[in-house]
Structure formats: structure tokens, C-alpha cells
Design a protein around this motif. Structure first.
Motif, short mmCIF file in Angstrom:
data_model
loop_
_atom_site.label_atom_id
_atom_site.label_comp_id
_atom_site.label_asym_id
_atom_site.label_seq_id
_atom_site.Cartn_x
_atom_site.Cartn_y
_atom_site.Cartn_z
N MET A 1 -1.39 -13.66 -5.70
CA MET A 1 -1.68 -12.52 -4.86
C MET A 1 -1.58 -11.26 -5.69
N HIS A 2 -2.64 -10.56 -5.83
CA HIS A 2 -2.67 -9.32 -6.59
C HIS A 2 -2.87 -8.18 -5.61
N ILE A 3 -2.07 -7.15 -5.74
CA ILE A 3 -2.18 -6.00 -4.85
C ILE A 3 -3.42 -5.21 -5.25
N GLY A 4 -4.26 -4.92 -4.29
CA GLY A 4 -5.52 -4.23 -4.57
C GLY A 4 -5.29 -2.82 -5.10
N GLU A 5 -5.73 -2.56 -6.32
CA GLU A 5 -5.58 -1.24 -6.89
C GLU A 5 -6.71 -0.32 -6.45
N SER A 6 -7.82 -0.86 -5.97
CA SER A 6 -8.95 -0.05 -5.59
C SER A 6 -8.77 0.57 -4.20
N GLN A 7 -7.80 0.09 -3.44
CA GLN A 7 -7.58 0.62 -2.11
C GLN A 7 -6.86 1.96 -2.21
N PRO A 8 -7.40 3.01 -1.58
CA PRO A 8 -6.73 4.31 -1.64
C PRO A 8 -5.44 4.28 -0.84
N VAL A 9 -4.41 4.85 -1.40
CA VAL A 9 -3.12 4.94 -0.74
C VAL A 9 -2.96 6.38 -0.28
N SER A 10 -2.65 6.57 1.00
CA SER A 10 -2.49 7.93 1.48
C SER A 10 -1.32 8.58 0.77
N ALA A 11 -1.32 9.90 0.73
CA ALA A 11 -0.27 10.64 0.03
C ALA A 11 1.11 10.29 0.57
N GLN A 12 1.19 9.97 1.86
CA GLN A 12 2.47 9.61 2.48
C GLN A 12 3.03 8.33 1.87
N TYR A 13 2.18 7.46 1.37
CA TYR A 13 2.62 6.18 0.84
C TYR A 13 2.42 6.08 -0.67
N SER A 14 2.29 7.21 -1.33
CA SER A 14 2.17 7.20 -2.78
C SER A 14 3.56 6.96 -3.39
N PRO A 15 3.60 6.35 -4.58
CA PRO A 15 4.91 6.13 -5.22
C PRO A 15 5.73 7.41 -5.37
N ALA A 16 5.09 8.53 -5.71
CA ALA A 16 5.83 9.78 -5.88
C ALA A 16 6.47 10.23 -4.57
N HIS A 17 5.74 10.12 -3.48
CA HIS A 17 6.28 10.53 -2.18
C HIS A 17 7.39 9.58 -1.73
N ILE A 18 7.19 8.29 -1.93
CA ILE A 18 8.21 7.31 -1.56
C ILE A 18 9.49 7.57 -2.36
N ARG A 19 9.35 7.78 -3.65
CA ARG A 19 10.50 8.03 -4.52
C ARG A 19 11.27 9.28 -4.06
N ALA A 20 10.55 10.29 -3.61
CA ALA A 20 11.18 11.56 -3.23
C ALA A 20 11.80 11.53 -1.84
N THR A 21 11.29 10.67 -0.94
CA THR A 21 11.72 10.78 0.45
C THR A 21 12.43 9.56 1.03
N TRP A 22 12.26 8.39 0.45
CA TRP A 22 12.89 7.20 1.01
C TRP A 22 14.29 7.01 0.42
#
Length: 85
Positions: free
Chosen positions: A1-22
Motif C-alpha cells: 500500500m503506497h500513500i498517493g502523493e498526487s492527491q492534494p492535501v488541504s492546508a489543514q492536513y499538511s505536515p507543517a500544520h499537523i506538526r504545529a497544532t496537534w
């Protein structure tokens, strides 16, 4: 199972946002959305032991380990729970 890299991730679920808020864990619903699938699919994968990152069971609740989710999002490769088979 490979996570699709071509799928756009909304800013709310970007790694930078997750790192800063979760905190140390996140909800299955949010983690599933960050990975590009539905809440129902997330719980289905947990039941089957195939969720692509580490999941903690706390009583009847499931929580996704934030550090594990970030590694999966950044690498595109599943990390835990027999997801590689």
C-alpha cells in the motif's frame, strides 16, 4: 500500500500544520483525511490491522500517533500494523 502523493492535501492536513497544532495523538477521522480517505475507511483499516501508521487503543477509543502519521505523510510509505503486505 503506497500513500498517493498526487492527491492534494488541504492546508489543514499538511505536515507543517499537523506538526504545529496537534498534540501527541490525533483522531482517526483527522488522520484518515490527512491520508486521503474517509473516516469509515480509516476505522475499517484499523479493524483489519492495516492502518498505515501507529494507532493506540485507549479503552474503546482509537488515537493515531502524530509522529507516526507525519513520517507516513512525509515518506509516502506505511509504517505499522501489517500495512506493507
Amino acid at each position: 500500500m503506497h500513500i498517493g502523493e498526487s492527491q492534494p492535501v488541504s492546508a489543514q492536513y499538511s505536515p507543517a500544520h499537523i506538526r504545529a497544532t496537534w498534540n501527541g495523538t490525533g483522531s482517526v477521522e483527522d488522520a484518515a483525511r490527512a491520508l486521503g480517505f474517509s473516516r469509515a475507511k480509516g476505522y475499517d483499516l484499523i479493524r483489519k490491522g492495516r492502518f498505515p501508521c501507529r494507532v493506540l487503543r485507549i479503552g474503546r477509543s482509537s488515537r493515531v500517533v502524530t509522529a507516526s502519521l507525519l513520517r507516513v505523510l512525509e515518506s509516502g510509505e506505511p509504517e505499522y500494523n501489517d500495512a506493507r503486505t
